[in-house]
Design a protein around this motif. Structure first.
Motif, PDB file in Angstrom:
ATOM      1  N   ILE A   1      24.104  31.939  54.587  1.00  0.00           N
ATOM      2  CA  ILE A   1      24.063  32.562  53.261  1.00  0.00           C
ATOM      3  C   ILE A   1      25.194  33.590  53.126  1.00  0.00           C
ATOM      4  O   ILE A   1      25.866  33.665  52.091  1.00  0.00           O
ATOM      5  N   ILE A   2      25.415  34.363  54.186  1.00  0.00           N
ATOM      6  CA  ILE A   2      26.510  35.343  54.161  1.00  0.00           C
ATOM      7  C   ILE A   2      27.859  34.643  54.083  1.00  0.00           C
ATOM      8  O   ILE A   2      28.770  35.105  53.383  1.00  0.00           O
ATOM      9  N   HIS A   3      27.996  33.513  54.769  1.00  0.00           N
ATOM     10  CA  HIS A   3      29.245  32.761  54.689  1.00  0.00           C
ATOM     11  C   HIS A   3      29.500  32.275  53.255  1.00  0.00           C
ATOM     12  O   HIS A   3      30.642  32.328  52.775  1.00  0.00           O
ATOM     13  N   ILE A   4      28.471  31.801  52.599  1.00  0.00           N
ATOM     14  CA  ILE A   4      28.625  31.341  51.211  1.00  0.00           C
ATOM     15  C   ILE A   4      29.005  32.511  50.306  1.00  0.00           C
ATOM     16  O   ILE A   4      29.891  32.396  49.438  1.00  0.00           O
ATOM     17  N   ILE A   5      28.355  33.657  50.505  1.00  0.00           N
ATOM     18  CA  ILE A   5      28.707  34.854  49.730  1.00  0.00           C
ATOM     19  C   ILE A   5      30.153  35.256  50.007  1.00  0.00           C
ATOM     20  O   ILE A   5      30.898  35.639  49.090  1.00  0.00           O
ATOM     21  N   ALA A   6      30.579  35.152  51.264  1.00  0.00           N
ATOM     22  CA  ALA A   6      31.959  35.500  51.626  1.00  0.00           C
ATOM     23  C   ALA A   6      32.950  34.588  50.913  1.00  0.00           C
ATOM     24  O   ALA A   6      34.003  35.051  50.442  1.00  0.00           O
ATOM     25  N   LEU A   7      32.637  33.294  50.822  1.00  0.00           N
ATOM     26  CA  LEU A   7      33.528  32.368  50.121  1.00  0.00           C
ATOM     27  C   LEU A   7      33.630  32.722  48.642  1.00  0.00           C
ATOM     28  O   LEU A   7      34.721  32.688  48.048  1.00  0.00           O
ATOM     29  N   ILE A   8      32.497  33.090  48.039  1.00  0.00           N
ATOM     30  CA  ILE A   8      32.505  33.465  46.616  1.00  0.00           C
ATOM     31  C   ILE A   8      33.296  34.754  46.402  1.00  0.00           C
ATOM     32  O   ILE A   8      34.146  34.848  45.499  1.00  0.00           O
ATOM     33  N   MET A   9      33.033  35.769  47.226  1.00  0.00           N
ATOM     34  CA  MET A   9      33.725  37.053  47.080  1.00  0.00           C
ATOM     35  C   MET A   9      35.223  36.904  47.319  1.00  0.00           C
ATOM     36  O   MET A   9      36.033  37.532  46.620  1.00  0.00           O
ATOM     37  N   THR A  10      35.609  36.080  48.281  1.00  0.00           N
ATOM     38  CA  THR A  10      37.030  35.878  48.545  1.00  0.00           C
ATOM     39  C   THR A  10      37.706  35.177  47.374  1.00  0.00           C
ATOM     40  O   THR A  10      38.848  35.502  47.018  1.00  0.00           O
ATOM     41  N   SER A  11      37.011  34.235  46.761  1.00  0.00           N
ATOM     42  CA  SER A  11      37.563  33.569  45.573  1.00  0.00           C
ATOM     43  C   SER A  11      37.801  34.568  44.446  1.00  0.00           C
ATOM     44  O   SER A  11      38.825  34.510  43.758  1.00  0.00           O
ATOM     45  N   ILE A  12      36.865  35.497  44.285  1.00  0.00           N
ATOM     46  CA  ILE A  12      37.021  36.523  43.242  1.00  0.00           C
ATOM     47  C   ILE A  12      38.215  37.423  43.555  1.00  0.00           C
ATOM     48  O   ILE A  12      39.015  37.759  42.666  1.00  0.00           O
ATOM     49  N   MET A  13      38.361  37.819  44.818  1.00  0.00           N
ATOM     50  CA  MET A  13      39.490  38.672  45.196  1.00  0.00           C
ATOM     51  C   MET A  13      40.816  37.953  44.982  1.00  0.00           C
ATOM     52  O   MET A  13      41.787  38.549  44.498  1.00  0.00           O
ATOM     53  N   ILE A  14      40.872  36.677  45.328  1.00  0.00           N
ATOM     54  CA  ILE A  14      42.098  35.908  45.118  1.00  0.00           C
ATOM     55  C   ILE A  14      42.433  35.830  43.635  1.00  0.00           C
ATOM     56  O   ILE A  14      43.603  35.961  43.233  1.00  0.00           O
ATOM     57  N   TYR A  15      41.412  35.648  42.791  1.00  0.00           N
ATOM     58  CA  TYR A  15      41.645  35.603  41.346  1.00  0.00           C
ATOM     59  C   TYR A  15      42.240  36.908  40.841  1.00  0.00           C
ATOM     60  O   TYR A  15      43.203  36.914  40.051  1.00  0.00           O
ATOM     61  N   HIS A  16      41.698  38.035  41.290  1.00  0.00           N
ATOM     62  CA  HIS A  16      42.206  39.333  40.840  1.00  0.00           C
ATOM     63  C   HIS A  16      43.609  39.598  41.370  1.00  0.00           C
ATOM     64  O   HIS A  16      44.434  40.208  40.681  1.00  0.00           O
ATOM     65  N   ILE A  17      43.893  39.156  42.592  1.00  0.00           N
ATOM     66  CA  ILE A  17      45.245  39.329  43.128  1.00  0.00           C
ATOM     67  C   ILE A  17      46.244  38.535  42.290  1.00  0.00           C
ATOM     68  O   ILE A  17      47.318  39.031  41.930  1.00  0.00           O
ATOM     69  N   LYS A  18      45.901  37.311  41.960  1.00  0.00           N
ATOM     70  CA  LYS A  18      46.815  36.472  41.191  1.00  0.00           C
ATOM     71  C   LYS A  18      46.982  36.973  39.759  1.00  0.00           C
ATOM     72  O   LYS A  18      47.995  36.673  39.103  1.00  0.00           O
ATOM     73  N   SER A  19      46.016  37.722  39.246  1.00  0.00           N
ATOM     74  CA  SER A  19      46.133  38.253  37.883  1.00  0.00           C
ATOM     75  C   SER A  19      47.074  39.446  37.810  1.00  0.00           C
ATOM     76  O   SER A  19      47.499  39.833  36.723  1.00  0.00           O
ATOM     77  N   LYS A  20      47.418  40.044  38.946  1.00  0.00           N
ATOM     78  CA  LYS A  20      48.383  41.157  38.965  1.00  0.00           C
ATOM     79  C   LYS A  20      49.779  40.560  39.165  1.00  0.00           C
ATOM     80  O   LYS A  20      50.307  40.539  40.271  1.00  0.00           O
ATOM     81  N   TYR A  21      50.365  40.118  38.078  1.00  0.00           N
ATOM     82  CA  TYR A  21      51.570  39.299  38.151  1.00  0.00           C
ATOM     83  C   TYR A  21      52.776  40.034  38.722  1.00  0.00           C
ATOM     84  O   TYR A  21      53.681  39.409  39.257  1.00  0.00           O
ATOM     85  N   THR A  22      52.828  41.351  38.570  1.00  0.00           N
ATOM     86  CA  THR A  22      54.011  42.086  39.010  1.00  0.00           C
ATOM     87  C   THR A  22      53.734  42.989  40.206  1.00  0.00           C
ATOM     88  O   THR A  22      54.577  43.810  40.558  1.00  0.00           O
ATOM     89  N   ALA A  23      52.575  42.860  40.844  1.00  0.00           N
ATOM     90  CA  ALA A  23      52.231  43.729  41.975  1.00  0.00           C
ATOM     91  C   ALA A  23      53.060  43.356  43.202  1.00  0.00           C
ATOM     92  O   ALA A  23      53.354  42.187  43.449  1.00  0.00           O
ATOM     93  N   VAL A  24      53.408  44.369  43.982  1.00  0.00           N
ATOM     94  CA  VAL A  24      54.217  44.163  45.185  1.00  0.00           C
ATOM     95  C   VAL A  24      53.390  43.453  46.254  1.00  0.00           C
ATOM     96  O   VAL A  24      52.253  43.835  46.532  1.00  0.00           O
ATOM     97  N   GLY A  25      53.943  42.418  46.858  1.00  0.00           N
ATOM     98  CA  GLY A  25      53.280  41.712  47.946  1.00  0.00           C
ATOM     99  C   GLY A  25      52.127  40.828  47.516  1.00  0.00           C
ATOM    100  O   GLY A  25      51.305  40.437  48.347  1.00  0.00           O
TER     101      GLY A  25
END
Length: 322
Positions: free
Chosen positions: A51-75
């Motif tokens: 269950i924690i692994h599934i939650i980790a996959l969901i949370m990581t997907s959300i973090m990746i989405y937010h990272i990709k939405s910062k189009y001009t962020a460094v790194g």
């Protein structure tokens, strides 16, 4: 205590994916481990951890989405590789610890070798991301991106080959004495993590006016250390106390997820986005504090004064300033 090069003391306490393949002819069985459940005629091990692994996959997907939405962020493009690797590690671990891929299966050593290779590649990718802020190579350029991609792939391939040779007793490696594999898992990966933390502390102290990101680093390393201590020292005690419902692997997985989330929080806190070029999901709301024209000028203009425009002599200075 964990002994150098010895998986026996580790696997007797916690059911790692590598334990069925090293230390003895039939692997090492932990003293106490989480009970299994039967779903549709299939035994599923570590249900709470899954269950924690599934939650980790969901949370990581959300973090990746937010990272990709910062189009001009460094790194941005560099750090997202780390989270993709973490997702792959989590998914493989879910398959292995749950018994979906049985330990008796012929493909289990190959998946376990890939799992260990991905773990090492993830630490390596995190280490290289630690250098991005120092601008040794401009972020987002092919040099920066492909150096991380290619080197992480090389690390994965090397550790995969080493792990598989150890499990299959090939090329001089022996599953009964897997010292080289132990060094990779605990010395190499541990050194990569320590160097990354030191680099980020130096980066914050030398280049940033804000010291709050140090708190994110502190919380992240604290979560990870606490998870490792619980995993390797208190797993059996926890398992016995709660009647085999969970073990140290459950808390270790939670703490690792929290540590990864703090990596995201730290990166987000030290990167600024250029609002002029950002295309985020949220629209900016601009509040006009004062009108550009005075009330008298607006009223006169609405009545047709100045021919709908400004008198050139009176407003020429304003036009030039604007």
């Amino acid at each position: 205590m964990v002994k150098f090069g010895d998986f026996n003391s580790i696997c007797e306490k916690v059911a790692l994916t590598v334990c069925p393949l090293v230390g003895a002819e039939e692997g090492i069985e932990p003293t106490c481990y989480s009970r299994n459940v039967e779903i549709a005629g299939t035994l599923i091990f570590q249900p709470a951890t899954i269950i924690i692994h599934i939650i980790a996959l969901i949370m990581t997907s959300i973090m990746i989405y937010h990272i990709k939405s910062k189009y001009t962020a460094v790194g941005r493009k560099e750090i997202v590789m780390f989270f993709y690797l973490y997702m792959m590690v989590t998914f493989l671990e879910l398959l292995l610890v749950s018994g979906i891929i049985p330990t008796a299966s012929k493909i289990y050593p190959y998946f376990t070798a890939a799992h260990i290779g991905l773990i090492t590649a993830t630490f390596w990718c995190l280490l290289l991301n630690g250098f991005v802020g120092f601008q040794f190579a401009e972020d987002g350029t092919p040099l920066s991106l492909w150096s991380i991609r290619i080197s992480s792939l090389v690390i994965f391939a090397a550790v995969f080959a080493l792990s598989l040779a150890t499990f299959l007793n090939k090329a001089g490696f022996n599953a009964l004495n897997p010292v080289a594999l132990w060094i990779v898992l605990y010395i190499f990966n541990g050194a990569a993590l320590v160097i990354y933390v030191v680099l980020q502390i130096v980066l914050v102290l030398n280049t940033l006016d804000d010291r709050w990101p140090l708190g994110d680093i502190l919380f992240g390393i604290s979560f990870y250390v606490i998870g490792q201590v619980i995993l390797y020292e208190f797993s059996v005690r926890i398992c016995d106390t709660v009647k085999h419902y969970i073990d140290g692997l459950f808390f270790g997985t939670i703490c690792t997820l929290l540590a990864v989330m703090m990596v995201y929080k730290y990166w987000d806190s030290i990167t600024k986005e250029d609002l002029e070029f950002s295309v985020g999901s949220k629209q900016n709301v601009w509040e006009v504090k004062e009108p550009l024209l005075g009330e008298d000028e607006v009223s006169y203009s609405n009545q047709g004064g100045y021919g709908g425009g400004y008198p050139p002599q009176q407003y020429s200075g304003y036009t030039e300033a604007y």
